[in-house]
Design a protein around this motif. Sequence first.
Motif, short mmCIF file in Angstrom:
data_model
loop_
_atom_site.label_atom_id
_atom_site.label_comp_id
_atom_site.label_asym_id
_atom_site.label_seq_id
_atom_site.Cartn_x
_atom_site.Cartn_y
_atom_site.Cartn_z
N ARG A 109 0.84 -1.21 0.00
CA ARG A 109 0.00 0.00 0.00
C ARG A 109 0.87 1.26 0.00
O ARG A 109 0.60 2.21 -0.73
N GLN A 110 1.94 1.21 0.81
CA GLN A 110 2.84 2.37 0.87
C GLN A 110 3.53 2.61 -0.46
O GLN A 110 3.67 3.74 -0.93
N SER A 111 3.94 1.53 -1.11
CA SER A 111 4.62 1.66 -2.41
C SER A 111 3.67 2.27 -3.45
O SER A 111 4.07 3.15 -4.22
N ALA A 112 2.42 1.82 -3.45
CA ALA A 112 1.43 2.35 -4.40
C ALA A 112 1.16 3.83 -4.12
O ALA A 112 1.08 4.65 -5.04
N LEU A 113 1.04 4.15 -2.82
CA LEU A 113 0.78 5.53 -2.45
C LEU A 113 1.95 6.45 -2.83
O LEU A 113 1.76 7.58 -3.30
N GLU A 114 3.16 5.94 -2.62
CA GLU A 114 4.34 6.75 -2.95
C GLU A 114 4.48 6.94 -4.45
O GLU A 114 4.94 8.01 -4.91
N ASP A 115 4.10 5.91 -5.23
CA ASP A 115 4.09 6.07 -6.70
C ASP A 115 3.09 7.16 -7.11
O ASP A 115 3.40 8.01 -7.97
#
Length: 245
Positions: A109-115
Motif C-alpha cells: 500500500r505504501q509503495s502504491a501511495l508513494e508512486d
Amino acid sequence: MKAEPAAQRQLLDLAKVDAELSRVAHRRRTLPELAEIEESEKRVTERRDALVAAQTAASDLDREVTKQESEVEAVRARADRDRKMMESGSVSAKQLTELEHELDTLARRQSALEDDQLELMERKEALDSDVQRTAAEVDEAERALADARGRRDEAVADLDATQARREADRAELTPKVPEDLLALYERVRGHKGIGAALLKARRCGSCQLELDRSTIAEIKNSPEDEVVQCENCDAILVRTLESGL
C-alpha cells in the motif's frame, strides 16, 4: 446673398481652420492606439483568467498532495506500530503471523501511495511552472496595455493642444464674417462637410470638379459681392485672382 469680397475671403481662413478641426476629430476617433488598447485589454483579461485557472488547479492539486502525504504517513505509522509489537516479543505466534501479513500489505500500500505521490509531485511541478509562465504573460500584457495607454494619452494631449489653438483661431475669425454669410457657411458645412472653398482655375476647391463654361460665365458676370455656390457640392465659392475668370 450679398457679402463684401473681403468678407468672403475670410471664409477661406475659416475653412482651413475647420478642416484642421475635422482632421483632429477624425484622428481622435481613429487613433491606432485605441485598437491596440482594445486588443491589449482583451489579452490582459484572457491571461488573468488563465492565471486564475492555473492557480486554482495548482491549489486543488496542493490539497490532493497534502491528502496523499497524510495517507502515506498513516500507513508508515501503522507499519511502525506493527514492527514495534513484533519486536516486543509479547505477541503470540498467531498474532505474529497476522502482523507479518499486515506488514506485507502495508508495504504494498505504501509503495502504491508513494508512486501516486510521485506522479502528483510531477504534476504539481508542471502546474507551478504553468502558473509562473502565465503570471509572466500577465505582467507582459499589462506592460503592453500601459504602454499603449501612455502613447494614446500623449497623442490625445497633442490633439487637445491643436484643437484648442484652432478653436481660438475660429473664435477670432467668426466675428469678422457677416452673420448671414456665416449662417450659410455653417449650414453648408453641416450638410456637406466643407462650407467654403477657393474657386481656382475654374475648379471647385471643395469637390475638385471643374465647372462648365456656362457656369463659369455666369459667375464671371456676377457682381463681386454676390455669394455664389458650387452647383455640385453647394460650397461657397470664393473668387480671387487665382479663379481664372
